[in-house]
Write a protein that holds these residues in place. Structure first.
Motif, PDB file in Angstrom:
ATOM      1  N   ALA A  17       0.856  -1.388   0.262  1.00 30.07           N
ATOM      2  CA  ALA A  17       0.184  -0.146   0.610  1.00 30.07           C
ATOM      3  C   ALA A  17       0.836   1.192   0.053  1.00 30.07           C
ATOM      4  CB  ALA A  17      -0.632  -0.043   1.410  1.00 30.07           C
ATOM      5  N   LEU A  18       1.999   0.885   0.900  1.00 37.65           N
ATOM      6  CA  LEU A  18       2.699   2.155   0.718  1.00 37.65           C
ATOM      7  C   LEU A  18       3.304   2.280  -0.475  1.00 37.65           C
ATOM      8  CD1 LEU A  18       3.615   2.451   4.938  1.00 37.65           C
ATOM      9  CD2 LEU A  18       2.976   3.820   3.546  1.00 37.65           C
ATOM     10  N   GLY A  19       3.833   1.331  -1.368  1.00 42.32           N
ATOM     11  CA  GLY A  19       4.953   1.731  -1.955  1.00 42.32           C
ATOM     12  C   GLY A  19       4.151   1.737  -3.242  1.00 42.32           C
ATOM     13  N   LEU A  20       3.048   1.464  -3.174  1.00 38.83           N
ATOM     14  CA  LEU A  20       2.038   2.255  -4.269  1.00 38.83           C
ATOM     15  C   LEU A  20       1.930   3.196  -3.941  1.00 38.83           C
ATOM     16  CD1 LEU A  20      -0.561  -1.364  -4.956  1.00 38.83           C
ATOM     17  CD2 LEU A  20       1.062  -0.128  -6.284  1.00 38.83           C
ATOM     18  N   LEU A  54      14.570  -6.625   4.483  1.00 40.80           N
ATOM     19  CA  LEU A  54      15.387  -5.268   4.897  1.00 40.80           C
ATOM     20  C   LEU A  54      15.431  -4.270   3.608  1.00 40.80           C
ATOM     21  CD1 LEU A  54      17.352  -5.912   7.686  1.00 40.80           C
ATOM     22  CD2 LEU A  54      14.988  -5.084   8.430  1.00 40.80           C
ATOM     23  N   GLN A  55      16.275  -4.476   2.463  1.00 43.89           N
ATOM     24  CA  GLN A  55      16.510  -3.543   1.956  1.00 43.89           C
ATOM     25  C   GLN A  55      15.718  -3.351   0.736  1.00 43.89           C
ATOM     26  OE1 GLN A  55      19.523  -1.882   1.355  1.00 43.89           O
ATOM     27  NE2 GLN A  55      18.240  -0.795   0.159  1.00 43.89           N
ATOM     28  N   HIS A  56      14.294  -4.365   0.671  1.00 42.99           N
ATOM     29  CA  HIS A  56      12.496  -3.546  -0.001  1.00 42.99           C
ATOM     30  C   HIS A  56      12.266  -2.053   0.822  1.00 42.99           C
ATOM     31  CE1 HIS A  56      12.530  -6.479  -2.856  1.00 42.99           C
ATOM     32  NE2 HIS A  56      12.530  -7.603  -2.302  1.00 42.99           N
ATOM     33  N   GLU A  57      12.432  -3.026   2.494  1.00 46.23           N
ATOM     34  CA  GLU A  57      11.370  -1.331   3.600  1.00 46.23           C
ATOM     35  C   GLU A  57      12.094  -0.129   3.168  1.00 46.23           C
ATOM     36  OE1 GLU A  57      10.020  -4.565   6.735  1.00 46.23           O
ATOM     37  OE2 GLU A  57      11.468  -2.618   7.168  1.00 46.23           O
ATOM     38  N   LEU A  60      11.946   1.806   0.350  1.00 52.99           N
ATOM     39  CA  LEU A  60      11.013   2.762   0.484  1.00 52.99           C
ATOM     40  C   LEU A  60      10.426   3.389   1.501  1.00 52.99           C
ATOM     41  CD1 LEU A  60       7.830   0.105  -0.128  1.00 52.99           C
ATOM     42  CD2 LEU A  60       8.591   1.408  -2.223  1.00 52.99           C
ATOM     43  N   LYS A  61      11.848   3.928   1.797  1.00 50.18           N
ATOM     44  CA  LYS A  61      11.848   4.647   3.110  1.00 50.18           C
ATOM     45  C   LYS A  61      11.217   4.395   4.615  1.00 50.18           C
ATOM     46  CE  LYS A  61      14.512   8.326   0.188  1.00 50.18           C
ATOM     47  NZ  LYS A  61      14.246   7.689  -0.446  1.00 50.18           N
ATOM     48  N   LEU A  62      10.884   3.618   4.849  1.00 52.60           N
ATOM     49  CA  LEU A  62      10.182   2.788   5.442  1.00 52.60           C
ATOM     50  C   LEU A  62      10.437   2.522   7.011  1.00 52.60           C
ATOM     51  CD1 LEU A  62       7.278   1.057   3.493  1.00 52.60           C
ATOM     52  CD2 LEU A  62       7.100   3.524   4.455  1.00 52.60           C
ATOM     53  N   GLY A  63      12.640   2.233   7.236  1.00 54.82           N
ATOM     54  CA  GLY A  63      12.966   1.331   8.145  1.00 54.82           C
ATOM     55  C   GLY A  63      12.476   2.564   9.745  1.00 54.82           C
ATOM     56  N   PHE A  64      11.705   2.555   9.589  1.00 48.38           N
ATOM     57  CA  PHE A  64      11.643   3.530  10.769  1.00 48.38           C
ATOM     58  C   PHE A  64      12.269   4.004  12.071  1.00 48.38           C
ATOM     59  CE2 PHE A  64       6.721   4.897   9.075  1.00 48.38           C
ATOM     60  CZ  PHE A  64       7.753   5.569   7.933  1.00 48.38           C
TER      61      PHE A  64
END
Length: 412
Positions: A17-20, A54-57, A60-64
């Motif tokens: 959802a966040l990627g799309l 982890l790299q996929h996250e 998408l700049k989601l590794g909060f």
């Protein structure tokens, strides 16, 4: 702007959802719980995500939580002897560190981010009849809710599902106060403890709602001495039983667990499910089609720690398939091709996981034993957790195993 509905707000549903959303799609996300309900609810999983996931996250700049979660630099393997000493004990180093973030923290945080970025978040459980209606108003409907009525739309693929019953009884406890492994106190590692004929104990560092913690995770062979958690509702009783079994079967791990306490009253979980691959396309009564995501269509036992990794890889694969499809219709042929592209990765996970659920053949025992003397063998084996496709080169066939061990011994 293409309109897409995603049902289910777990690792794959939210990541997708966040990627799309970041690509300009109009996304509606359905969750049966609010972010606050998730954050204050029961733990949902164990999870250790390796470098690729982890790299996929990160992409998408989601590794909060990357700076807060422990850096897991290795995976250790111990095998219990009949007298409860260790017949095998070693640790391999990962090429890129792994991390574990309690899904209560991550899913709640990601859900809030999705809403803050303008996504439409609908808090409502979805039934097949709901999807029948929605399939006519969205360009694509994705089902990412791995339990309940919706899963029944996706028929079991018997050719890819060798087991029709649960192969392990699962019991999880999140704890504070676990001591370090005295032989390797300088870095964090996931510990895999194999008790032949009984089951497995996994211990993994994690980041939870109250900070740094560890997960104690028993996988018991059904009907065996570890299959004793059914019906236990009291968290304190669950932890006491976890520790009692550690003292009996893995005393070296129990020695560092004598001062542990649960992270919170919702820090335990138990259950079981049959590992299953399903057909990826769900057919609705009104004629519509929906595409299954991650463990809706490929649900493996957690013995190889691949669940959240597979969910991340599925979301990344589907994201690419959707974006590259442009404005063409998301028809059944496209759905099949999107799944087939993901299955090319997932099949390696399924093969490995199903192999690990069975009694190990002689050449695998030799491999695990040799890893204690040859660091190169230990390191390659544990990096298979990040890239299970490499196991094809040295794990399944005795000839390849023996060739690899001879090469590693020569190099040493």
């Amino acid at each position: 702007m293409r309109k897409i509905l995603i049902v289910g707000a777990g690792q794959s549903g939210l990541q997708l959802a966040l990627g799309l959303q970041s690509q300009g799609y109009e996304i509606t996300l359905m969750s049966n719980r609010t972010a606050d309900e998730i954050r204050s609810g029961r733990v949902m999983s164990t999870q250790c995500m390796f470098h690729t996931a982890l790299q996929h996250e990160r992409d998408l700049k989601l590794g909060f939580w990357e700076s807060q979660a422990p850096r897991i630099e290795g995976v250790g393997m111990s095998v219990a002897a009949p007298d409860s000493t260790r017949a095998v004990d070693w640790v391999g180093k990962l090429d890129g560190y792994a991390q574990s973030v309690d899904q209560r923290v991550k899913m709640a945080g990601w859900m809030e981010t999705f809403a803050q970025r303008g996504g439409q978040l609908v808090i409502h459980g979805a039934a097949v009849s709901d999807l029948d209606f929605f399939s006519r108003t969205y360009d694509l409907v994705l089902v990412s809710a791995g339990k309940g009525e919706l899963v029944s739309m996706f028929g079991r693929d018997a050719s890819r599902s060798p087991y029709d019953a649960p192969q392990r009884a699962l019991a999880v406890a999140y704890v504070h106060g676990l001591g370090p492994r005295p032989e390797h106190p300088e870095f964090d590692a996931v510990r895999c403890n194999l008790v032949p004929g009984v089951g497995e104990l996994f211990i993994m560092p994690t980041f939870t709602t109250s900070g740094r913690a560890d997960i104690l995770f028993w996988e018991g062979i059904p009907g065996g001495p570890l299959d004793v958690f059914q019906g236990i509702k009291d968290p304190a009783e669950h932890l006491a039983l976890t520790l009692e079994l550690m003292e009996r079967f893995t005393p070296w791990e129990y020695a560092r667990a004598t001062k542990v306490e649960l992270t919170d009253a919702n820090g335990t979980l138990s259950g079981r499910y049959a590992p299953t691959v399903r057909n990826p396309i769900g057919r609705l009564p009104g004629g519509g089609r929906v595409l299954g995501v991650a463990d809706v269509v490929v649900a493996n036992d957690p013995i190889t720690g691949q669940g959240s990794n597979s969910a991340s890889k599925c979301a990344a694969s589907y994201l690419d398939s959707i974006v590259s499809h442009g404005d063409q219709p998301f028809d059944e042929a496209w759905m099949r091709s999107a799944f087939d592209r993901y299955w090319d990765t997932a099949r390696h996970v399924t093969k490995w996981t199903n192999a690990m659920l069975a009694a190990p053949p002689e050449h695998v025992l030799q491999l695990i034993g040799a890893a204690g003397q040859l660091p190169r063998v230990a390191d390659r084996f544990v990096n298979g957790f990040n890239d299970p496709s490499d196991l094809e080169n040295f794990f399944y066939e005795p000839e390849k195993t023996h060739a690899f061990l001879a090469e590693a011994a020569g190099a040493a």
